[in-house]
Design a protein around this motif. Structure first.
Motif, PDB file in Angstrom:
ATOM      1  N   ALA A  54      12.797  49.119  19.101  1.00 54.94           N
ATOM      2  CA  ALA A  54      12.274  49.932  17.993  1.00 54.94           C
ATOM      3  C   ALA A  54      11.239  49.194  17.173  1.00 54.94           C
ATOM      4  CB  ALA A  54      13.428  50.367  17.090  1.00 54.94           C
ATOM      5  N   GLN A  55      11.147  47.853  17.341  1.00 56.47           N
ATOM      6  CA  GLN A  55      10.296  47.062  16.461  1.00 56.47           C
ATOM      7  C   GLN A  55       8.878  46.846  16.993  1.00 56.47           C
ATOM      8  OE1 GLN A  55      12.187  44.219  13.758  1.00 56.47           O
ATOM      9  NE2 GLN A  55      13.732  43.928  15.337  1.00 56.47           N
ATOM     10  N   SER A  56       8.612  47.339  18.188  1.00 54.27           N
ATOM     11  CA  SER A  56       7.263  47.199  18.732  1.00 54.27           C
ATOM     12  C   SER A  56       6.285  48.085  17.965  1.00 54.27           C
ATOM     13  CB  SER A  56       7.247  47.577  20.215  1.00 54.27           C
ATOM     14  OG  SER A  56       5.916  47.599  20.697  1.00 54.27           O
ATOM     15  N   SER A  57       5.116  47.530  17.632  1.00 56.18           N
ATOM     16  CA  SER A  57       4.084  48.297  16.927  1.00 56.18           C
ATOM     17  C   SER A  57       3.452  49.351  17.834  1.00 56.18           C
ATOM     18  CB  SER A  57       2.997  47.348  16.408  1.00 56.18           C
ATOM     19  OG  SER A  57       2.376  46.660  17.486  1.00 56.18           O
ATOM     20  N   ARG A  58       3.756  49.307  19.120  1.00 54.37           N
ATOM     21  CA  ARG A  58       3.181  50.245  20.085  1.00 54.37           C
ATOM     22  C   ARG A  58       3.901  51.599  20.079  1.00 54.37           C
ATOM     23  NH1 ARG A  58       0.619  46.907  24.498  1.00 54.37           N
ATOM     24  NH2 ARG A  58       0.520  44.814  23.623  1.00 54.37           N
ATOM     25  N   TYR A  59       5.077  51.638  19.457  1.00 48.58           N
ATOM     26  CA  TYR A  59       5.888  52.851  19.489  1.00 48.58           C
ATOM     27  C   TYR A  59       6.128  53.363  18.074  1.00 48.58           C
ATOM     28  CZ  TYR A  59       6.924  50.136  23.702  1.00 48.58           C
ATOM     29  OH  TYR A  59       6.811  49.348  24.822  1.00 48.58           O
ATOM     30  N   SER A  60       6.329  54.661  17.976  1.00 44.00           N
ATOM     31  CA  SER A  60       6.609  55.277  16.680  1.00 44.00           C
ATOM     32  C   SER A  60       8.095  55.591  16.596  1.00 44.00           C
ATOM     33  CB  SER A  60       5.786  56.559  16.528  1.00 44.00           C
ATOM     34  OG  SER A  60       6.057  57.174  15.298  1.00 44.00           O
ATOM     35  N   THR A  61       8.835  54.721  15.909  1.00 36.22           N
ATOM     36  CA  THR A  61      10.295  54.863  15.865  1.00 36.22           C
ATOM     37  C   THR A  61      10.834  55.092  14.456  1.00 36.22           C
ATOM     38  OG1 THR A  61      10.558  52.458  15.690  1.00 36.22           O
ATOM     39  CG2 THR A  61      10.575  53.403  17.910  1.00 36.22           C
ATOM     40  N   GLY A  62       9.975  54.990  13.454  1.00 37.56           N
ATOM     41  CA  GLY A  62      10.390  55.291  12.090  1.00 37.56           C
ATOM     42  C   GLY A  62      11.251  54.243  11.413  1.00 37.56           C
ATOM     43  N   ILE A  63      11.286  53.028  11.953  1.00 38.23           N
ATOM     44  CA  ILE A  63      12.104  51.993  11.313  1.00 38.23           C
ATOM     45  C   ILE A  63      11.391  51.422  10.090  1.00 38.23           C
ATOM     46  CG2 ILE A  63      13.186  51.335  13.492  1.00 38.23           C
ATOM     47  CD1 ILE A  63      11.409  48.721  13.275  1.00 38.23           C
ATOM     48  N   ASN A  64      12.159  50.773   9.221  1.00 32.20           N
ATOM     49  CA  ASN A  64      11.575  50.049   8.100  1.00 32.20           C
ATOM     50  C   ASN A  64      10.883  48.798   8.620  1.00 32.20           C
ATOM     51  OD1 ASN A  64      12.526  51.820   6.136  1.00 32.20           O
ATOM     52  ND2 ASN A  64      14.487  50.751   5.975  1.00 32.20           N
ATOM     53  N   THR A  65       9.674  48.560   8.145  1.00 32.95           N
ATOM     54  CA  THR A  65       8.965  47.336   8.513  1.00 32.95           C
ATOM     55  C   THR A  65       8.732  46.505   7.265  1.00 32.95           C
ATOM     56  OG1 THR A  65       6.789  48.361   8.263  1.00 32.95           O
ATOM     57  CG2 THR A  65       7.817  48.491  10.438  1.00 32.95           C
ATOM     58  N   TYR A  66       8.846  45.191   7.409  1.00 33.17           N
ATOM     59  CA  TYR A  66       8.615  44.300   6.279  1.00 33.17           C
ATOM     60  C   TYR A  66       8.318  42.890   6.781  1.00 33.17           C
ATOM     61  CZ  TYR A  66      13.676  43.860   7.152  1.00 33.17           C
ATOM     62  OH  TYR A  66      14.908  43.721   7.746  1.00 33.17           O
ATOM     63  N   SER A  67       7.611  42.135   5.954  1.00 31.67           N
ATOM     64  CA  SER A  67       7.283  40.754   6.290  1.00 31.67           C
ATOM     65  C   SER A  67       8.510  39.878   6.057  1.00 31.67           C
ATOM     66  CB  SER A  67       6.102  40.275   5.461  1.00 31.67           C
ATOM     67  OG  SER A  67       6.389  40.409   4.078  1.00 31.67           O
ATOM     68  N   LEU A  68       8.355  38.595   6.288  1.00 32.98           N
ATOM     69  CA  LEU A  68       9.491  37.674   6.218  1.00 32.98           C
ATOM     70  C   LEU A  68      10.153  37.702   4.846  1.00 32.98           C
ATOM     71  CD1 LEU A  68      10.993  35.493   7.895  1.00 32.98           C
ATOM     72  CD2 LEU A  68       9.528  33.803   6.763  1.00 32.98           C
ATOM     73  N   LYS A  69      11.469  37.826   4.859  1.00 30.19           N
ATOM     74  CA  LYS A  69      12.229  37.825   3.613  1.00 30.19           C
ATOM     75  C   LYS A  69      12.221  36.432   2.996  1.00 30.19           C
ATOM     76  CE  LYS A  69      15.078  41.866   4.302  1.00 30.19           C
ATOM     77  NZ  LYS A  69      16.417  42.479   4.178  1.00 30.19           N
ATOM     78  N   THR A  70      12.598  36.357   1.736  1.00 30.46           N
ATOM     79  CA  THR A  70      12.548  35.093   1.009  1.00 30.46           C
ATOM     80  C   THR A  70      13.723  34.197   1.377  1.00 30.46           C
ATOM     81  OG1 THR A  70      13.864  35.920  -0.843  1.00 30.46           O
ATOM     82  CG2 THR A  70      11.467  36.297  -0.930  1.00 30.46           C
TER      83      THR A  70
END
Length: 305
Positions: A54-70
């Motif tokens: 689900a995390q591939s940018s090539r697919y539309s899966t509607g997951i939450n995306t975020y950069s590295l957490k602190t």
């Protein structure tokens, strides 16, 4: 165990195969259940094309995306992991490689978690070089997770943006850095039972320490969204074969255990499993911790009979 012996195992009734796996688990691995918890520390926007993910940018899966957490968020997640009974905490990031800043933040987090919380630290950060793995080990990392996913023969049908040998290279680099290795894969991708056996034999040759067995949960928007779900009997059979082939290694049931195995999760432990992930997965919610605690007590009672 050679291929002829493994081929004979495939002719056995499932009940006999389960009994053999349970005997192997008792003799080679004992009766300890290893519990791990993972944190999705960086989500989505991955350039790779793993067809199940689900995390591939090539697919539309509607997951939450975020950069590295602190570092503070990682510390808090590690504290929660210890509170629910996990003995290992795994920081997981999406993407094939970290940049230098991300690596530094994670190394600092590992050092702080190790000193303040006292939980064994694992990480799954994609492809890495030996020098960076040594940096993480010096910070307190004990185990590196990097799945093979499937057999070398089937790999190109699952992902094309990197190779099976790329994964082997990272595993060998982690071993050279003095880290334990957690590596397994996903079953139910469309592979054959022979593909699963081939993967198990490579894991045996690599002498990995822990083998997570994930069962594909088809995710809408990925190329594998229409894959037929693996039957419970096939999943149990695979776990049993892995135990017999891998003998003393930790074999963990991971993603898919709830939705695919359902009420047969205890049977997976009778078929050779001796570990599991608790507290949820990367993009899929897991069971309530209290339910897993009941499962653990049930398994311990079954193992005593």
């Amino acid at each position: 165990m050679n291929r002829e012996e493994i081929s004979r195992l495939l002719t056995l009734p499932l009940a006999r195969l389960i009994a053999m796996a349970n005997e192997t688990r008792q003799e080679c691995a004992g009766s300890k259940i290893e519990l791990c918890s993972i944190m999705n520390a960086k989500s989505g926007l991955c350039s790779q094309d793993c067809k199940f993910c689900a995390q591939s940018s090539r697919y539309s899966t509607g997951i939450n995306t975020y950069s590295l957490k602190t570092r503070g968020q990682m510390l808090e997640a590690a504290r929660r992991a210890k509170d629910i009974g996990a003995e290992r905490f795994d920081i997981v990031t999406s993407g094939n490689r970290l940049n230098r800043d991300e690596l530094s933040i994670i190394a600092d987090a590992i050092q702080e978690i190790t000193s303040k919380i006292g939980i064994k630290m694992c990480a799954s950060l994609g492809s890495m070089e030996e020098r960076d793995l040594r940096l993480l080990k010096e910070a307190g990392l004990t185990r590196y997770h990097h799945n093979l996913e499937t057999s070398e023969n089937y790999f190109a049908k699952v992902v094309t943006t990197h190779t099976f040998q790329d994964r082997i290279k990272t595993i060998k680099a982690a071993k050279k850095a003095g880290l334990e290795i957690c590596s397994g894969g996903i079953i139910g991708l469309g592979e054959t039972i022979d593909d699963r056996i081939q993967m198990a034999l490579v894991l045996k040759e690599l002498d990995v320490d822990s083998v997570p067995v994930n069962i594909l949960v088809p995710i809408e928007g990925t190329p594998f969204e229409d894959r037929a779900t693996l039957s419970q009997s096939e999943a149990i059979k695979t776990i049993a074969l892995f135990r017999i082939i891998l003998e003393a290694k930790t074999i963990k049931i991971a993603a898919g255990r709830e939705s695919i195995l359902k009420d047969f999760q205890a049977l997976a432990f009778m078929a050779g499993a001796n570990g599991m992930l608790i507290g949820g997965y990367l993009t899929i919610k897991g069971r309530e911790v209290d339910e897993d605690r009941k499962l653990i007590e049930e398994v311990k009672m079954l193992w005593q009979k």
